[in-house]
Scaffold this motif. Sequence first.
Motif, PDB file in Angstrom:
ATOM      1  N   GLU A 166       0.808  -1.217   0.000  1.00 19.10           N
ATOM      2  CA  GLU A 166       0.000   0.000   0.000  1.00 19.10           C
ATOM      3  C   GLU A 166       0.841   1.266   0.000  1.00 19.10           C
ATOM      4  N   THR A 167       2.024   1.188   0.610  1.00 20.14           N
ATOM      5  CA  THR A 167       2.911   2.350   0.697  1.00 20.14           C
ATOM      6  C   THR A 167       4.312   1.935   0.281  1.00 20.14           C
ATOM      7  N   GLU A 168       4.812   2.515  -0.797  1.00 21.12           N
ATOM      8  CA  GLU A 168       6.156   2.183  -1.275  1.00 21.12           C
ATOM      9  C   GLU A 168       7.183   2.543  -0.210  1.00 21.12           C
TER      10      GLU A 168
ATOM     11  N   GLU B  38       7.593   1.008   2.607  1.00 18.07           N
ATOM     12  CA  GLU B  38       7.149   0.586   3.929  1.00 18.07           C
ATOM     13  C   GLU B  38       8.030  -0.566   4.423  1.00 18.07           C
TER      14      GLU B  38
END
Length: 113
Positions: free
Chosen positions: A39-41, A43
């Motif tokens: 969902e979040t690069e 992370e």
Amino acid sequence: IRAAVILALDAGDVILVEQYRVPLGKFCLELPAGLIGDETEGEDALESARRELEEETGYRAARMESLGEFMSSPGMVSESFTLLRAQGLVKVGNGGGTEHEDITVHRVALAHL
């Protein structure tokens, strides 16, 4: 592929999730888990574990400790997972996953696993 897998401990219980797994064609009882960085690069495993624990179970952990990185099935795939122990749990929501997931949360006594 990397995943974060959470061993969530609370008052002698382990928090587990039950969800349908298409490749197996049945419901499975598992530790909460999720892909790292889906969902979040950028992370990391800890951020992913915190997000997935709350999303899937409705719990937030005061303490999260990495227990190491493991290969899921090194003879077949290159997938790995980081196992994290979550403690100091506080219920902050219902859990159940995202709109595409149908997750049931279970509390199971550690002594019964």
